[in-house]
Design a protein around this motif. Sequence first.
Motif, PDB file in Angstrom:
ATOM      1  N   ALA A  98     -46.415 102.513 -67.108  1.00 42.54           N
ATOM      2  CA  ALA A  98     -45.020 103.610 -65.918  1.00 42.54           C
ATOM      3  C   ALA A  98     -45.860 105.373 -65.871  1.00 42.54           C
ATOM      4  N   ILE A  99     -46.332 105.294 -67.218  1.00 41.11           N
ATOM      5  CA  ILE A  99     -46.827 106.861 -67.291  1.00 41.11           C
ATOM      6  C   ILE A  99     -48.117 107.356 -66.576  1.00 41.11           C
TER       7      ILE A  99
ATOM      8  N   MET B 120     -43.978 101.314 -59.726  1.00 47.50           N
ATOM      9  CA  MET B 120     -44.644 101.494 -60.993  1.00 47.50           C
ATOM     10  C   MET B 120     -44.074 101.380 -61.885  1.00 47.50           C
ATOM     11  N   ILE B 121     -42.382 101.744 -61.968  1.00 45.47           N
ATOM     12  CA  ILE B 121     -41.409 102.596 -63.224  1.00 45.47           C
ATOM     13  C   ILE B 121     -40.997 100.882 -63.470  1.00 45.47           C
ATOM     14  N   THR B 122     -40.033 100.390 -61.878  1.00 50.02           N
ATOM     15  CA  THR B 122     -39.496  99.463 -62.337  1.00 50.02           C
ATOM     16  C   THR B 122     -40.721  97.882 -62.991  1.00 50.02           C
ATOM     17  N   GLY B 123     -42.077  97.816 -61.898  1.00 47.24           N
ATOM     18  CA  GLY B 123     -42.588  97.118 -62.164  1.00 47.24           C
ATOM     19  C   GLY B 123     -43.034  96.710 -64.392  1.00 47.24           C
ATOM     20  N   SER B 124     -43.408  98.315 -64.652  1.00 47.50           N
ATOM     21  CA  SER B 124     -43.465  98.514 -65.785  1.00 47.50           C
ATOM     22  C   SER B 124     -42.304  98.065 -66.824  1.00 47.50           C
ATOM     23  N   THR B 125     -41.372  99.049 -66.505  1.00 47.19           N
ATOM     24  CA  THR B 125     -40.496  98.631 -67.826  1.00 47.19           C
ATOM     25  C   THR B 125     -39.446  97.573 -68.009  1.00 47.19           C
ATOM     26  N   GLN B 126     -39.178  97.176 -66.328  1.00 46.97           N
ATOM     27  CA  GLN B 126     -38.553  95.992 -66.249  1.00 46.97           C
ATOM     28  C   GLN B 126     -39.127  94.569 -66.565  1.00 46.97           C
TER      29      GLN B 126
ATOM     30  N   PHE C   9     -43.113 112.116 -77.086  1.00 47.85           N
ATOM     31  CA  PHE C   9     -44.369 113.717 -76.975  1.00 47.85           C
ATOM     32  C   PHE C   9     -45.223 112.698 -76.653  1.00 47.85           C
ATOM     33  N   ILE C  10     -45.680 111.281 -76.988  1.00 49.55           N
ATOM     34  CA  ILE C  10     -47.342 110.854 -77.058  1.00 49.55           C
ATOM     35  C   ILE C  10     -46.931 110.461 -75.495  1.00 49.55           C
ATOM     36  N   ALA C  11     -46.280 109.646 -74.494  1.00 50.39           N
ATOM     37  CA  ALA C  11     -45.510 109.667 -73.547  1.00 50.39           C
ATOM     38  C   ALA C  11     -46.289 111.137 -72.570  1.00 50.39           C
ATOM     39  N   LEU C  12     -45.132 111.856 -73.301  1.00 50.08           N
ATOM     40  CA  LEU C  12     -45.785 113.487 -72.855  1.00 50.08           C
ATOM     41  C   LEU C  12     -46.874 113.761 -72.528  1.00 50.08           C
ATOM     42  N   ALA C  13     -47.566 113.883 -73.382  1.00 46.12           N
ATOM     43  CA  ALA C  13     -49.071 113.784 -73.266  1.00 46.12           C
ATOM     44  C   ALA C  13     -49.835 113.443 -72.340  1.00 46.12           C
ATOM     45  N   GLN C  14     -49.879 112.367 -72.598  1.00 44.87           N
ATOM     46  CA  GLN C  14     -50.427 110.877 -71.279  1.00 44.87           C
ATOM     47  C   GLN C  14     -49.825 111.705 -70.267  1.00 44.87           C
ATOM     48  N   LEU C  15     -48.418 112.187 -69.766  1.00 46.69           N
ATOM     49  CA  LEU C  15     -48.236 112.196 -68.596  1.00 46.69           C
ATOM     50  C   LEU C  15     -49.080 114.108 -68.261  1.00 46.69           C
ATOM     51  N   MET C  16     -49.420 115.080 -68.842  1.00 45.11           N
ATOM     52  CA  MET C  16     -49.770 115.919 -68.543  1.00 45.11           C
ATOM     53  C   MET C  16     -51.410 115.619 -68.202  1.00 45.11           C
TER      54      MET C  16
END
Length: 512
Positions: free
Chosen positions: A154-155, A325-331, A26-33
Motif C-alpha cells: 500500500a505504501i 491502493m490501501i484498500t486493495g492492498s490491505t483488505q 520503521f521499515i514502512a516509514l523508510a519506504q514511505l520516505m
Amino acid sequence: MSETASKASPAASLAPDPGRWKALVFIALAQLMVVLDATIVNIALPSAQQDLGISDGNRQWVVTAYALAFGGLLLFGGRIADLWGRKRAFVIGLAGFAAASALGGAATTGAMMFGARALQGVFGALLAPAALSLLAVMFTDARERAKAFGIYGAIAGGGGAVGLILGGFLTEYLDWRWTFFVNIPFAVVAAAGAWFVIREPRGGRNRSSLDIPGVILSTLGLVSLVYGFTRAESDGWSDSLTVGMFVASAVLLLSFVLVESRVRAPLLPLRVVTDRNRGGVYLSLGLAIIAMFGLFLFLTYYLQVVKGYSPVRTGFAFLPMIVGMITGSTQIGTRLMTRVAPRLLMGPGFLVAALGMLLLTQMETGSSYAALLLPAMLLLGLGMGSAFMPAMSLATQGVRPQDAGVASAMVNTSQQVGGAIGTALLNTIAASATTSYIADRIGSASSPSQQRLVQLEGMVEGYTSAIWFAVGILVAAAVIALTLVNAGKPGGSPVASGEGAQDEAPVPVVAH
C-alpha cells in the motif's frame, strides 16, 4: 525425529523476532520516505529552479541525477545488504539519505542541488533493497507475510500520490526547501527505531567476495539504460547519444549476464531471475509501473494546467487513488493472498487498473472530476493495490536468505527502469499527438481565447492518446502475470515451476 520436529515446530513458528511488527512500522516509514521523494520534489521543482537560477535545459538533472544513481546502484546496494547485513545497510542508508536531503534543502547553487540528488539516489539504492529484504527474512509465516506485505504494498503504491499532497502543502505554505528537510525526521525516527527494534535472523548473510566486474557492468548498464530513456524524453529517440546509450546498455547488460553465469560468487545469481515466478513478477511489475508513471505525470498536468487546480488541490484530487491502493492492498490482497494463487490476484488486479485507465481515455477539457476522474482513480488504486502486494511478496518468497538483498533489489530495479521508460515513452506519445492536433486546428482559431482552447484540447488529446497505450501495457502485464506466474497459494503446494523450483528453499527461522 518426527516427534522432535513436531515439538520443535511450534517453537520455531514463534521463533521470529517478537518485535517484528514494531520493526515493520520503521521499515514502512523508510519506504514511505523513499517513495514520497519520487514525487514531492517534482512539485517543488519550479520554485527551486527559480531560486537557484537553474536553466530550463539543466532542470531535468534534479530528477535525472537521482534516477541515475538510484537505478544504477540498486543491484550493488542489494548485494551490500546481503554482505553487511540488512539492518546495518538499512540504518546507514537512512543516515546517508537524511544527510543528502539536508544538503539539498540547503542548496545555494544548481550544482549543489544536483550533487545532493545524486547522493540521495546512492543511499536510496542501499536503503530500498535492505527494507524489502528485511521483510522477506523477518516474516516467514504465510498469513503474517500477507499482512506485512499488504502494508508495504500500500505504501509502495500510494506513497507517490501522498507525495503530491505533502509537496503541494510544503511548497505552497512553507518553502520548497522543506520538501527536502521533511525527510530528516522521517529518517531519524526510522533509523533509531530500526537500531533498537530490528533483530535480523542469523545465518542469512552472503559473505562471498564481491563480484567487482559484475558491479561495474551492472551499474554502467543500468545507468546507460535509464539515461537513454531520460534523454529520449528531452532530445528524441533518434538522437545519436540516445541511440548510443541504448546500444551501450545492451552490450553492458549482456556482458553482465555472461559474467554472472561464470563467476563463483555472482553479484546477481541468475537463479534469482530465471525462476519462472520471480521473472514473471519482475516483468509484469515493470510494465505496470510504466503505465502508472505516465499517468501520474498526465493527471498532474491535466488538473493544474487544464482544470486550473492549485498544487494542494491537485494533491487531494489523488486521494481516491490512495484510498483504493490501501484498500486493495490491505483488505483485498491481504485477505485473499493466503486463499488463492498470486496470479489470481495479480492478473485481475492489473485488469481492474486497466479498466480505470480506459475510463481516462474519455477525458475532455470540461470533464467532471466526480463523474470521470473519481471512479477511474478508485479502480486504478484498487487494481494496483490488489496486484502490487502479492507481487512484492512473491518476488522474495522462497528465495535463499543469502540472495534476499539482490532479489529485493530486482523488484526496485524493475520499478525504477519501468518508471524511466514510462515517463519517456508515454510523454513522447503524448507530445506527438498534441503537436499534430494543434497543427491541424490552430489555423481556424481566430481569437486568442480560441487559440488557448485549441492548445488545451491538444494537451488533453495527447494525454488520452498516451493513456490508450498505458491501457494496452496494463493488459500485457495481466497476461504475463496469468501465464508466467504459476505459484500455488502461500502455505499450499506450489505448482511446479520448472528449473527454478529447486531453488525454492524456505527462509530459515532462527530463534533469538
